[in-house]
Design an enzyme around this catalytic site. Sequence first.
Site, PDB file in Angstrom:
ATOM      1  CE  LYS A 270      -3.230   2.524   2.882  1.00 24.92           C
ATOM      2  NZ  LYS A 270      -3.886   2.600   4.187  1.00 24.92           N
TER       3      LYS A 270
ATOM      4  CB  ILE B 123      -4.107  -2.152  12.429  1.00 28.39           C
ATOM      5  CG1 ILE B 123      -5.319  -3.034  12.111  1.00 28.39           C
ATOM      6  CG2 ILE B 123      -2.863  -3.005  12.680  1.00 28.39           C
ATOM      7  CD1 ILE B 123      -5.192  -3.884  10.852  1.00 28.39           C
TER       8      ILE B 123
HETATM    9  C1  FAD Z   1     -16.143  -1.029   9.163  1.00 34.10           C
HETATM   10  C2  FAD Z   1     -14.773  -1.180   9.722  1.00 34.10           C
HETATM   11  C3  FAD Z   1     -13.673  -1.162   8.862  1.00 34.10           C
HETATM   12  C4  FAD Z   1     -12.373  -1.236   9.383  1.00 34.10           C
HETATM   13  N1  FAD Z   1     -11.287  -1.144   8.542  1.00 34.10           N
HETATM   14  C5  FAD Z   1     -10.049  -1.045   9.086  1.00 34.10           C
HETATM   15  C6  FAD Z   1      -8.903  -0.870   8.264  1.00 34.10           C
HETATM   16  O1  FAD Z   1      -8.964  -0.846   7.035  1.00 34.10           O
HETATM   17  N2  FAD Z   1      -7.699  -0.736   8.872  1.00 34.10           N
HETATM   18  C7  FAD Z   1      -7.567  -0.787  10.235  1.00 34.10           C
HETATM   19  O2  FAD Z   1      -6.464  -0.594  10.748  1.00 34.10           O
HETATM   20  N3  FAD Z   1      -8.625  -1.051  11.011  1.00 34.10           N
HETATM   21  C8  FAD Z   1      -9.849  -1.161  10.481  1.00 34.10           C
HETATM   22  N4  FAD Z   1     -10.919  -1.395  11.289  1.00 34.10           N
HETATM   23  C9  FAD Z   1     -10.699  -1.690  12.710  1.00 34.10           C
HETATM   24  C10 FAD Z   1     -10.227  -3.135  12.838  1.00 34.10           C
HETATM   25  O3  FAD Z   1     -11.210  -3.998  12.327  1.00 34.10           O
HETATM   26  C11 FAD Z   1      -9.953  -3.470  14.302  1.00 34.10           C
HETATM   27  O4  FAD Z   1      -9.148  -2.485  14.885  1.00 34.10           O
HETATM   28  C12 FAD Z   1      -9.215  -4.782  14.401  1.00 34.10           C
HETATM   29  O5  FAD Z   1      -9.880  -5.790  13.701  1.00 34.10           O
HETATM   30  C13 FAD Z   1      -9.050  -5.192  15.848  1.00 34.10           C
HETATM   31  O6  FAD Z   1     -10.235  -5.654  16.392  1.00 34.10           O
HETATM   32  P1  FAD Z   1     -10.190  -6.257  17.866  1.00 34.10           P
HETATM   33  O7  FAD Z   1      -9.189  -7.338  17.893  1.00 34.10           O
HETATM   34  O8  FAD Z   1     -10.036  -5.130  18.805  1.00 34.10           O
HETATM   35  O9  FAD Z   1     -11.663  -6.824  18.064  1.00 34.10           O
HETATM   36  P2  FAD Z   1     -12.377  -8.114  17.437  1.00 34.10           P
HETATM   37  O10 FAD Z   1     -11.873  -8.476  16.091  1.00 34.10           O
HETATM   38  O11 FAD Z   1     -13.838  -7.854  17.567  1.00 34.10           O
HETATM   39  O12 FAD Z   1     -11.969  -9.294  18.413  1.00 34.10           O
HETATM   40  C14 FAD Z   1     -12.561  -9.447  19.688  1.00 34.10           C
HETATM   41  C15 FAD Z   1     -12.158 -10.766  20.279  1.00 34.10           C
HETATM   42  O13 FAD Z   1     -12.669 -10.860  21.598  1.00 34.10           O
HETATM   43  C16 FAD Z   1     -13.338 -12.098  21.764  1.00 34.10           C
HETATM   44  N5  FAD Z   1     -14.398 -11.949  22.759  1.00 34.10           N
HETATM   45  C17 FAD Z   1     -15.306 -10.940  22.878  1.00 34.10           C
HETATM   46  N6  FAD Z   1     -16.115 -11.168  23.943  1.00 34.10           N
HETATM   47  C18 FAD Z   1     -15.687 -12.309  24.521  1.00 34.10           C
HETATM   48  C19 FAD Z   1     -16.108 -13.072  25.634  1.00 34.10           C
HETATM   49  N7  FAD Z   1     -17.142 -12.716  26.402  1.00 34.10           N
HETATM   50  N8  FAD Z   1     -15.441 -14.210  25.914  1.00 34.10           N
HETATM   51  C20 FAD Z   1     -14.385 -14.622  25.157  1.00 34.10           C
HETATM   52  N9  FAD Z   1     -13.944 -13.940  24.086  1.00 34.10           N
HETATM   53  C21 FAD Z   1     -14.594 -12.814  23.770  1.00 34.10           C
HETATM   54  C22 FAD Z   1     -13.862 -12.437  20.375  1.00 34.10           C
HETATM   55  O14 FAD Z   1     -14.145 -13.802  20.226  1.00 34.10           O
HETATM   56  C23 FAD Z   1     -12.682 -11.976  19.534  1.00 34.10           C
HETATM   57  O15 FAD Z   1     -11.705 -13.001  19.506  1.00 34.10           O
HETATM   58  C24 FAD Z   1     -12.206  -1.369  10.787  1.00 34.10           C
HETATM   59  C25 FAD Z   1     -13.320  -1.457  11.627  1.00 34.10           C
HETATM   60  C26 FAD Z   1     -14.590  -1.345  11.112  1.00 34.10           C
HETATM   61  C27 FAD Z   1     -15.774  -1.409  12.042  1.00 34.10           C
END
Ligand code: FAD
Length: 503
Positions: free
Chosen positions: A74, A342
């Site tokens: 990118k 990220i």
């Molecule tokens: C529309 C959209 C587009 C995006 N595009 C980008 C992008 O292009 N570039 C970028 O940098 N970021 C982007 N993001 C943000 C990116 O998706 C997130 O920052 C990244 O995926 C990290 O997510 P996370 O790990 O915080 O949460 P999640 O992926 O939601 O993971 C949460 C974890 O917690 C676990 N969990 C939750 N509750 C419990 C429970 N009670 N018990 C056990 N486990 C549990 C789940 O199973 C999962 O493993 C975007 C977000 C959105 C909404």
Amino acid sequence: MRVCILGGGTAGWMTAAALSKKLKNVVKSIALVESEAIGTIGVGEATLPHIRFFNEGLGIDEAAFMQETNATFKLGIEFCDWGAIGDRYVHPFGDFGQTINDLAFYQHLLKLRKQGDYGVLNDYAFGIVAAKNDKFQFPHQGKTDLQRAFGYAYQFDAGLYAKFLRRFCETNGVRRIEGKVVDTLLDSGSGNVTSITLDDGQQIYADIFIDCSGFRGVLIEQALKSGYQDWSKWLPCNRAVAVPCERNGDLSPYTRATARKAGWQWRIPLQHRTGNGLVYWDEFMSDDEASSVLLNNLDGPALDEPKQLFFKTGRRNHFWKNNVVAIGLAGGFLEPLESTSIHLIQEGITNLLELFPHDTNSELDSAEYNSRMALQFERVRDFLLLHYVATKRDDSEMWRYFSNMTLPDSLQEKIDMWLHRGYVQRYQFGAFLPPSWVAVMMGQNLLPKHYDPRVDNSNFEQVKHQSQVMRADIAAGVSSAKTQADFLSAMGAASNAEILRAK
Ligand SMILES: Cc1cc2nc3c(=O)[nH]c(=O)nc-3n(C[C@H](O)[C@H](O)[C@H](O)COP(=O)(O)OP(=O)(O)OC[C@H]3O[C@@H](n4cnc5c(N)ncnc54)[C@H](O)[C@@H]3O)c2cc1C
């Protein structure tokens, strides 16, 4: 110290990977709890260049990582229809042109542009010209300073990146535990989390908990009630619909963000498919309309059913409260217009490594951590908002909302200084350096009233000549670079050489 990470999305596995490598002799154990039944958010494909340093810090081989995550390079983000309908520009990773007489090139261009055909800022960045020609090479392969003056990031399949990191973590001693957290036990004196209980009855004890549970914020919010600062009045888009489609045409090394009447649409080309989504404000666009706008603007046939996502822009009052540190969506969310989530995960991890506590008495560490992360979030918020307000668009209710908005003081000051004399304030913490602000402001035709008076100290004929030499230098470098598809194949990063060919 025993560490428990709750969540196995990008945030959870990035945190586990970094802690298991960098705190090997500091922490006693690292457990990661995740629930397959809940799953991950399943989006998040475009990144900022800083992620390269994250991977390098773990000792990850670039070609192997790209092959396993179907990643592409990118070189920036192309913004279409933002300053006005029909406008387009690229925000690259790097500066524009070369300094002349100690002054950034854009200052000279502000004068040059009134004098004839000296192009636009985008013509003076190797990364942009390469991107628009679907070309790529590493910065160090450039033959001149200008051909080396750019950065790059990746576009990848986030699910595959999490799997890739999981393998890394498990060989580094991280214990993965499957299960859903159904209860959290707090110490009645300190208020710290002492253990979490899973749906099968298992109890996991730790000294420090990292909450990577996504929007739910299972520990930081549900258990510790950190509270949330709602920033919807500045960034009101609150929904997204996402769908992958078949790749079509050459493999472009950049993300695209196209403004729409009540939001904007992303396009992220990976090796095996193109990721797409529409971010929108539900006040002015229904879910059905959003899906239909998205599906009518794909490069090729959709590969799945559109997936709906809901969010509220903002951040937790405390990212670190008691013995819980929230990283990733659990800590806050700013829409993905500049691919910053990220990056904010990475910032959260870097700050945690720097401030990792000696024991559970961590008030000084958490105070410093919270103020650093708050600044990071605020500055990203301001930069995102700039895209919505540096515009002449008033063709829909959403654009008119932005034209009547009172901006945060921090952003207003930055814009005022820019309009006054083309100067961009610098700061220590914040993802975006002055060239990024210049890229968006000039790209969206927010131009200063005056250029820096020192521009007139330079011999104007020489400046004109130098600018032509710069463009010729960039054009020569781009013409000898490989297409991204050939480059990926040659470096051994293609998951399948066949799929890289233009369709
Ligand atoms: C529309 C959209 C587009 C995006 N595009 C980008 C992008 O292009 N570039 C970028 O940098 N970021 C982007 N993001 C943000 C990116 O998706 C997130 O920052 C990244 O995926 C990290 O997510 P996370 O790990 O915080 O949460 P999640 O992926 O939601 O993971 C949460 C974890 O917690 C676990 N969990 C939750 N509750 C419990 C429970 N009670 N018990 C056990 N486990 C549990 C789940 O199973 C999962 O493993 C975007 C977000 C959105 C909404």
